[in-house]
Scaffold this motif. Structure first.
Motif, PDB file in Angstrom:
ATOM      1  N   ASP A  44       0.845  -1.205   0.000  1.00  0.00           N
ATOM      2  CA  ASP A  44       0.000   0.000   0.000  1.00  0.00           C
ATOM      3  C   ASP A  44       0.874   1.246   0.000  1.00  0.00           C
ATOM      4  O   ASP A  44       0.565   2.248  -0.670  1.00  0.00           O
ATOM      5  CB  ASP A  44      -0.932   0.009   1.223  1.00  0.00           C
ATOM      6  CG  ASP A  44      -1.973  -1.087   1.159  1.00  0.00           C
ATOM      7  OD1 ASP A  44      -2.540  -1.432   2.219  1.00  0.00           O
ATOM      8  OD2 ASP A  44      -2.211  -1.614   0.050  1.00  0.00           O
ATOM      9  N   TRP A  45       1.970   1.189   0.753  1.00  0.00           N
ATOM     10  CA  TRP A  45       2.870   2.353   0.809  1.00  0.00           C
ATOM     11  C   TRP A  45       3.479   2.620  -0.565  1.00  0.00           C
ATOM     12  O   TRP A  45       3.541   3.762  -1.024  1.00  0.00           O
ATOM     13  CB  TRP A  45       3.965   2.084   1.846  1.00  0.00           C
ATOM     14  CG  TRP A  45       4.818   3.283   2.160  1.00  0.00           C
ATOM     15  CD1 TRP A  45       4.613   4.197   3.150  1.00  0.00           C
ATOM     16  CD2 TRP A  45       6.021   3.686   1.498  1.00  0.00           C
ATOM     17  NE1 TRP A  45       5.599   5.154   3.137  1.00  0.00           N
ATOM     18  CE2 TRP A  45       6.491   4.868   2.128  1.00  0.00           C
ATOM     19  CE3 TRP A  45       6.742   3.177   0.422  1.00  0.00           C
ATOM     20  CZ2 TRP A  45       7.644   5.527   1.724  1.00  0.00           C
ATOM     21  CZ3 TRP A  45       7.894   3.837   0.011  1.00  0.00           C
ATOM     22  CH2 TRP A  45       8.328   5.011   0.673  1.00  0.00           C
ATOM     23  N   MET A  47       2.299   1.757  -3.471  1.00  0.00           N
ATOM     24  CA  MET A  47       1.261   2.237  -4.404  1.00  0.00           C
ATOM     25  C   MET A  47       0.932   3.696  -4.129  1.00  0.00           C
ATOM     26  O   MET A  47       0.842   4.497  -5.063  1.00  0.00           O
ATOM     27  CB  MET A  47      -0.013   1.381  -4.261  1.00  0.00           C
ATOM     28  CG  MET A  47       0.077  -0.011  -4.857  1.00  0.00           C
ATOM     29  SD  MET A  47       0.317  -0.039  -6.646  1.00  0.00           S
ATOM     30  CE  MET A  47      -1.253   0.549  -7.241  1.00  0.00           C
ATOM     31  N   SER A  48       0.775   4.031  -2.831  1.00  0.00           N
ATOM     32  CA  SER A  48       0.361   5.400  -2.495  1.00  0.00           C
ATOM     33  C   SER A  48       1.465   6.411  -2.812  1.00  0.00           C
ATOM     34  O   SER A  48       1.186   7.577  -3.058  1.00  0.00           O
ATOM     35  CB  SER A  48      -0.031   5.493  -1.013  1.00  0.00           C
ATOM     36  OG  SER A  48       1.098   5.239  -0.199  1.00  0.00           O
ATOM     37  N   HIS A  49       2.720   5.973  -2.810  1.00  0.00           N
ATOM     38  CA  HIS A  49       3.821   6.887  -3.117  1.00  0.00           C
ATOM     39  C   HIS A  49       4.227   6.830  -4.578  1.00  0.00           C
ATOM     40  O   HIS A  49       5.223   7.435  -4.969  1.00  0.00           O
ATOM     41  CB  HIS A  49       5.031   6.566  -2.222  1.00  0.00           C
ATOM     42  CG  HIS A  49       4.868   7.063  -0.826  1.00  0.00           C
ATOM     43  ND1 HIS A  49       4.039   6.455   0.085  1.00  0.00           N
ATOM     44  CD2 HIS A  49       5.408   8.129  -0.189  1.00  0.00           C
ATOM     45  CE1 HIS A  49       4.069   7.125   1.234  1.00  0.00           C
ATOM     46  NE2 HIS A  49       4.881   8.139   1.098  1.00  0.00           N
ATOM     47  N   GLY A  50       3.461   6.103  -5.374  1.00  0.00           N
ATOM     48  CA  GLY A  50       3.656   6.142  -6.823  1.00  0.00           C
ATOM     49  C   GLY A  50       4.810   5.311  -7.346  1.00  0.00           C
ATOM     50  O   GLY A  50       5.254   5.516  -8.467  1.00  0.00           O
ATOM     51  N   GLN A  53       2.657   0.679 -10.405  1.00  0.00           N
ATOM     52  CA  GLN A  53       1.457   0.970 -11.178  1.00  0.00           C
ATOM     53  C   GLN A  53       0.753  -0.349 -11.478  1.00  0.00           C
ATOM     54  O   GLN A  53       1.377  -1.415 -11.528  1.00  0.00           O
ATOM     55  CB  GLN A  53       1.814   1.691 -12.484  1.00  0.00           C
ATOM     56  CG  GLN A  53       2.737   0.901 -13.379  1.00  0.00           C
ATOM     57  CD  GLN A  53       3.348   1.750 -14.485  1.00  0.00           C
ATOM     58  OE1 GLN A  53       3.249   2.971 -14.500  1.00  0.00           O
ATOM     59  NE2 GLN A  53       3.988   1.085 -15.420  1.00  0.00           N
TER      60      GLN A  53
END
Lengths: 89, 212
Positions: A44-45, A47-50, A53
């Motif tokens: 999740d970290w 993904m949330s920090h880009g 993808q």
């Protein structure tokens, strides 16, 4: 997650970079060797920090490094080299 | 194999790390030998002075006038030998003990280098990932701190050296102060360098994490 472990981040980046192709989430978890809870936190970290993808696959979502993730991987490797240079005899 | 942005692999860093490891290990071994020698010699002289004074005091020959009367019916050399034989032997025992303790303490510290050797050994057999590279850099940093810790020992040597030089120059009791000041100065300097190096490395890692 307040401060991620750099080793675990490096492991994620290594696996995704070396694999090249998008991966299923379950395969990624197996390769990282983390338990589900810890893996989910880091997933999740990332993904949330880009760093990662999602792309659509035949059997569900597939995940790969985003351009930012690839750049981060290169910066990590560059840091390792620079730090070792500073420690040279 | 992990690849850098310029296409080179991280395998070459393992060779660099191995060179660094061999250098640190050699330096630590030669430093240990020097420390053992210095400690043994200093302890020999210190123990000899103390034991000789005790021996002379026990024999009632401590002061010059008392010693003169001790040797009045005999050859001074024979009298001295009688009083100093045991202190000489005792000094060797003390020096050997101090040297052994110094060696054991330094050998324990050298075991901290083992982690770097183990990481390098593992990485030579397997492909090198960036996670491995991180472990390697961490282990190298710990190894460099082992070398920095050696400077704490050097502070003792500087203190003893300062005391000896001041004593030779006729410093008397002030020689002790000179020795103590020299010790604290060099120890403080070594501690600041050690902390600065450790802080610089940790800050660099934090910056890396923030920049990712």
């Amino acid at each position: 997650m307040e401060r991620p472990d750099l080793y675990v981040l490096a492991r994620f980046l290594d696996i995704l970079y070396e694999n090249g192709q998008p991966m299923k989430k379950t395969n990624l978890q197996m390769r990282t060797g983390l338990n589900y809870t810890r893996f989910s936190e880091y997933f999740d970290w990332m993904m949330s920090h880009g760093f990662m993808q999602k792309s659509d696959g035949d059997e569900g979502g597939l995940y790969s490094l985003s351009p930012q993730g690839i750049d981060s991987y290169h910066r990590l490797v560059a840091w390792i080299r620079e730090t070792m240079k500073g420690m040279r005899i | 194999m992990a690849a850098a942005s310029n296409g080179q692999k991280l395998d070459d860093v393992v060779k660099e790390a191995e060179r660094y490891y061999n250098y640190v290990r050699t330096k630590e071994v030669s430093g240990t030998r020097l420390d053992v020698l210095v400690v043994s010699v200093v302890m020999w002289f210190s123990a000899f002075i103390v034991l000789a004074l005790i021996s002379l005091a026990v024999g009632g020959c401590l002061s010059f006038s008392a010693f003169t009367s001790c040797v009045s019916n005999s050859t001074p050399g024979i009298v001295l030998f009688r009083y100093l034989e045991l202190p000489v032997i005792g000094s060797f025992v003390v020096a050997a003990g101090a040297g052994t303790v110094t060696y054991l303490v330094r050998r324990k510290r050298r075991s901290e280098l083992g982690e770097l050797g183990a990481v390098i050994g593992r990485m030579k057999e397997e492909s090198v990932t960036s996670e491995d590279g991180l472990r390697l850099v961490d282990a190298m940093h710990q190894a460099s701190l082992v070398l920095k810790k050696r400077r704490f020992d050097s502070a003792v040597e500087y203190g003893v050296g300062g005391f000896i030089i001041a004593a030779i120059l006729g410093g008397g009791v002030a020689s002790i102060l000179v020795g103590v000041l020299a010790y604290f100065y060099f120890k403080e300097k070594a501690l600041r360098e050690y902390e600065s190096e450790d802080r610089r490395y940790e800050d660099s890692k934090k910056e890396l994490l923030q920049s990712l």
